[in-house]
Design a protein around this motif. Structure first.
Motif, short mmCIF file in Angstrom:
data_model
loop_
_atom_site.label_atom_id
_atom_site.label_comp_id
_atom_site.label_asym_id
_atom_site.label_seq_id
_atom_site.Cartn_x
_atom_site.Cartn_y
_atom_site.Cartn_z
N SER A 261 0.81 -1.22 0.00
CA SER A 261 0.00 0.00 0.00
C SER A 261 0.84 1.27 0.00
O SER A 261 0.30 2.36 -0.17
CB SER A 261 -0.92 0.00 1.22
N ILE A 262 2.15 1.14 0.18
CA ILE A 262 3.02 2.31 0.26
C ILE A 262 3.87 2.39 -1.00
O ILE A 262 4.41 1.38 -1.46
CB ILE A 262 3.94 2.22 1.49
N GLU A 263 3.98 3.57 -1.53
CA GLU A 263 4.90 3.83 -2.64
C GLU A 263 5.58 5.17 -2.37
O GLU A 263 4.92 6.19 -2.18
CB GLU A 263 4.17 3.87 -3.98
N LEU A 264 6.90 5.14 -2.34
CA LEU A 264 7.66 6.31 -1.92
C LEU A 264 7.39 7.52 -2.79
O LEU A 264 7.28 8.65 -2.30
CB LEU A 264 9.15 5.97 -1.92
N GLN A 265 7.25 7.30 -4.08
CA GLN A 265 6.99 8.43 -4.98
C GLN A 265 5.67 9.12 -4.65
O GLN A 265 5.58 10.35 -4.63
CB GLN A 265 6.98 7.96 -6.43
N ILE A 266 4.62 8.31 -4.36
CA ILE A 266 3.32 8.88 -4.03
C ILE A 266 3.39 9.62 -2.70
O ILE A 266 2.82 10.72 -2.54
CB ILE A 266 2.26 7.78 -3.98
N ARG A 329 4.72 -9.73 -3.71
CA ARG A 329 3.74 -9.37 -4.74
C ARG A 329 4.19 -8.10 -5.47
O ARG A 329 5.06 -7.36 -5.00
CB ARG A 329 2.38 -9.13 -4.10
N GLN A 330 3.59 -7.88 -6.61
CA GLN A 330 3.91 -6.70 -7.39
C GLN A 330 3.53 -5.44 -6.61
O GLN A 330 2.46 -5.36 -6.02
CB GLN A 330 3.16 -6.73 -8.73
N GLY A 331 4.43 -4.48 -6.61
CA GLY A 331 4.20 -3.24 -5.89
C GLY A 331 4.64 -3.26 -4.45
O GLY A 331 4.40 -2.30 -3.71
N ALA A 332 5.30 -4.33 -4.01
CA ALA A 332 5.76 -4.43 -2.62
C ALA A 332 6.92 -3.48 -2.37
O ALA A 332 7.65 -3.07 -3.29
CB ALA A 332 6.17 -5.87 -2.30
N VAL A 333 7.12 -3.13 -1.11
CA VAL A 333 8.23 -2.25 -0.72
C VAL A 333 9.56 -2.87 -1.12
O VAL A 333 10.54 -2.16 -1.38
CB VAL A 333 8.17 -1.98 0.80
N TYR A 334 9.61 -4.20 -1.16
CA TYR A 334 10.84 -4.91 -1.53
C TYR A 334 11.44 -4.37 -2.82
O TYR A 334 12.65 -4.12 -2.92
CB TYR A 334 10.53 -6.40 -1.67
N PHE A 335 10.62 -4.17 -3.84
CA PHE A 335 11.12 -3.77 -5.15
C PHE A 335 11.61 -2.32 -5.16
O PHE A 335 12.46 -1.96 -5.97
CB PHE A 335 10.03 -3.96 -6.21
N GLU A 336 11.09 -1.50 -4.25
CA GLU A 336 11.57 -0.13 -4.18
C GLU A 336 12.99 -0.06 -3.68
O GLU A 336 13.70 0.91 -3.95
CB GLU A 336 10.65 0.70 -3.28
N LEU A 337 13.42 -1.07 -2.95
CA LEU A 337 14.77 -1.08 -2.40
C LEU A 337 15.72 -1.97 -3.17
O LEU A 337 16.94 -1.83 -3.05
CB LEU A 337 14.74 -1.52 -0.93
N PHE A 338 15.20 -2.90 -3.99
CA PHE A 338 16.05 -3.85 -4.69
C PHE A 338 16.00 -3.72 -6.21
O PHE A 338 16.94 -4.12 -6.88
CB PHE A 338 15.68 -5.29 -4.29
N ASP A 339 14.90 -3.22 -6.74
CA ASP A 339 14.79 -3.08 -8.19
C ASP A 339 15.48 -1.79 -8.63
O ASP A 339 15.21 -0.70 -8.11
CB ASP A 339 13.31 -3.05 -8.61
N HIS A 340 16.37 -1.91 -9.64
CA HIS A 340 17.17 -0.76 -10.06
C HIS A 340 16.30 0.35 -10.62
O HIS A 340 16.51 1.54 -10.30
CB HIS A 340 18.20 -1.21 -11.11
N ASP A 341 15.33 0.01 -11.45
CA ASP A 341 14.48 1.05 -12.05
C ASP A 341 13.66 1.77 -10.98
O ASP A 341 13.51 3.00 -11.03
CB ASP A 341 13.55 0.42 -13.09
N LYS A 342 13.13 1.01 -10.01
CA LYS A 342 12.38 1.63 -8.93
C LYS A 342 13.27 2.54 -8.10
O LYS A 342 12.86 3.63 -7.67
CB LYS A 342 11.77 0.54 -8.04
N GLN A 343 14.48 2.08 -7.85
CA GLN A 343 15.41 2.90 -7.09
C GLN A 343 15.68 4.23 -7.78
O GLN A 343 15.65 5.30 -7.16
CB GLN A 343 16.74 2.16 -6.89
N MET A 344 15.93 4.16 -9.06
CA MET A 344 16.24 5.39 -9.80
C MET A 344 15.04 6.33 -9.83
O MET A 344 15.20 7.55 -9.73
CB MET A 344 16.67 5.02 -11.23
N SER A 345 13.83 5.78 -9.96
CA SER A 345 12.63 6.62 -9.97
C SER A 345 12.45 7.32 -8.62
O SER A 345 12.10 8.50 -8.55
CB SER A 345 11.40 5.79 -10.30
N SER A 346 12.68 6.57 -7.54
CA SER A 346 12.53 7.15 -6.21
C SER A 346 13.61 8.21 -5.95
O SER A 346 13.32 9.28 -5.40
CB SER A 346 12.59 6.06 -5.15
N LYS A 347 14.83 7.90 -6.33
CA LYS A 347 15.91 8.85 -6.09
C LYS A 347 15.75 10.12 -6.91
O LYS A 347 16.25 11.19 -6.53
CB LYS A 347 17.25 8.19 -6.41
N SER A 348 15.04 10.03 -8.02
CA SER A 348 14.87 11.21 -8.86
C SER A 348 14.01 12.28 -8.19
O SER A 348 14.13 13.47 -8.50
CB SER A 348 14.24 10.82 -10.21
#
Length: 476
Positions: A261-266, A329-348
């Motif tokens: 339910s959490i997404e850093l960008q949002i 599951r898709q959209g989990a916090v896990y991917f925000e910290l481990f997926d490279h594309d998600k990381q770059m989007s959040s850091k932007s």
């Protein structure tokens, strides 16, 4: 003045002094009695949140405190028991009597609310918290909370539980209450007092790690509750405090990474204040919310870094699920910290651009932790490739066929008779083989050397380098 007159004057002065002292003590005693029997609308039951200064306290309104500082209720026959309401600690016997009042008042809403308010006020004192717990207060409150449909009753119970949850001893008796409160907050209408007090109880129960496993058991329900709080800033701030408390325990990492339910960008977009459109109070609250969620991500990321860098045998099991995305599951916090594309989007969008220096420092911490995780991932992938080639247990032996094998030399004996017999047998076998050959012979009229150039043409190099692509079809 004679000596007798001096004695009379001295006695009169002494008598007046003694009378003044007695009158002062009498008035002081009467004042105490008046305060103990008169409802005091200013007294309130405080609900303390996290032990850090960044969390606010919530107090009940004057309407919640019907009984004031003292509660005098008839118990059984004509016996009246005076129960203090917060200014004086409850004794063990008084706590037991109060629980009997609670049992007898379940069908009397007005009396029940008075007793619950008294419990909430008494539970602000450490000694009263212990005595109430030993008298079974928490179990009684839990049972009533499960059965009542009255919102006022729920609020008063939640107020009492909030104060009881501040004690290290009493918190050990809160088993099963976390799931009840999560479900209660989820099923209650938005922006209600029940949700407000329930969310603050979730904060207080998450301060100590004793009840963290109950949050993790109901992580899916808790995830749904988090999602429902995004429509209200106060509720969003409260759930952010719970997440910060839970993220300080490394045993919770695996389950917290499952939250969807959490997404850093949002979060950053919702909580980045626009000073041109909103006032300073709203801007400050938004930054408080953002601080909690950024801190939550910081705590997770830094603990992940510590787990990945640690080389002890006990962390291998943790590392195995940290680098395996299948359980998430898709959209989990896990991917925000481990997926490279998600990381770059959040850091932007994570920029230290806020008025609060604490938020800016937390953002820098989070960016650094994300970079470290990425670096560890890269180093791990390189090491895994090297291990495949350098593993001693999987050495591939390549046979060298360029050098002919040397067989042990043995003397060869040539016998003329044997040689002649072998030649006759070989001649016979060749003749029998060609007798059965049905090969079509070339036409004697054709050139005798036609077969040779045809063979050479089929196997020679294409001098014009005209090759046909495999994707092209061959037409006749």
């Amino acid at each position: 003045m004679s000596s007798r007159q001096k004695i009379y004057v001295g006695l009169a002065v002494s008598a007046s002094v003694c009378t003044g002292i007695v009158l002062f003590l009498y008035l002081r005693h009467r004042r105490k009695l008046a305060l103990s029997k008169t409802p005091n609308s200013k007294t309130s039951a405080s609900i303390f949140s996290h032990r850090g200064s960044q969390y606010t306290d919530i107090t009940s309104s004057s309407s919640d405190n019907v009984s004031g500082n003292s509660e005098s209720v008839k118990f059984r026959s004509d016996v009246e028991v005076d129960i203090p309401g917060g200014c004086i600690p409850l004794t063990t016997d008084q706590a037991i009597v109060l629980m009997r009042f609670l049992d007898e008042s379940k069908n009397d809403i007005e009396r029940l609310h008075r007793i619950l308010t008294n419990i909430a006020n008494s539970a602000t004192i450490n000694e009263s918290q212990i005595n109430l717990t030993n008298a079974g207060c928490i179990n009684h409150l839990r049972d009533i909370l499960l059965t009542t449909n009255n919102d006022t009753t729920k609020c008063k119970i939640l107020l009492a539980l909030n104060n009881l949850a501040l004690n290290d001893y009493t918190i050990t008796h809160f088993n099963g209450i976390v799931s009840i409160v999560i479900n209660l907050c989820r099923t209650t209408s938005l922006n209600s007092s029940v949700r407000l007090y329930g969310l603050n109880l979730l904060i207080n129960m998450s301060v100590l790690e004793y009840l963290h496993d109950e949050y993790m058991k109901d992580i899916n329900e808790f995830d749904l509750l988090i999602k429902s709080t995004f429509e209200n800033q106060d509720e969003m701030l409260s759930i952010g405090k719970v997440l910060v408390n839970l993220s300080t325990n490394k045993l919770n990492i695996e389950n917290l990474l499952k939250i969807t339910s959490i997404e850093l960008q949002i979060i950053v977009k919702l909580c980045t204040p626009n000073k041109k459109l909103i006032n300073n109070d709203v801007s400050s609250k938004l930054e408080d919310i953002l601080l909690r969620y950024v801190t939550f991500y910081c705590n997770l990321a830094e603990m992940i870094v510590n787990e990945l860098q640690h080389k002890s045998q006990s962390t291998y099991n943790i590392k195995s699920w940290l680098i395996d995305p299948l359980p998430y599951r898709q959209g989990a916090v896990y991917f925000e910290l481990f997926d490279h594309d998600k990381q770059m989007s959040s850091k932007s969008i994570l920029r230290p651009q806020y008025a609060s220096n604490i938020i800016n420092k937390q953002i820098k911490r989070l960016r650094h932790a994300m970079d470290t995780i990425r670096q560890i991932q890269f180093e791990s992938s390189v090491l895994s490739v090297n291990d495949e080639f350098n593993d001693d247990d999987h050495i591939t032996t390549v046979t060298d066929f360029s050098t002919p094998k040397k067989f042990p030399e043995s003397p060869i004996i040539i016998d003329d008779n044997n040689l002649e017999n072998s030649f006759d047998v070989l001649t016979k076998d060749v003749n029998e083989q060609f007798e059965d050959d049905n090969t079509i012979l070339p036409d004697p009229c054709s050139p005798s050397d036609q077969s040779l150039p045809s063979f050479r043409s089929a196997n020679s190099t294409n001098e014009n380098n005209t090759f046909t692509s495999l994707d092209e079809s061959i037409s006749t």
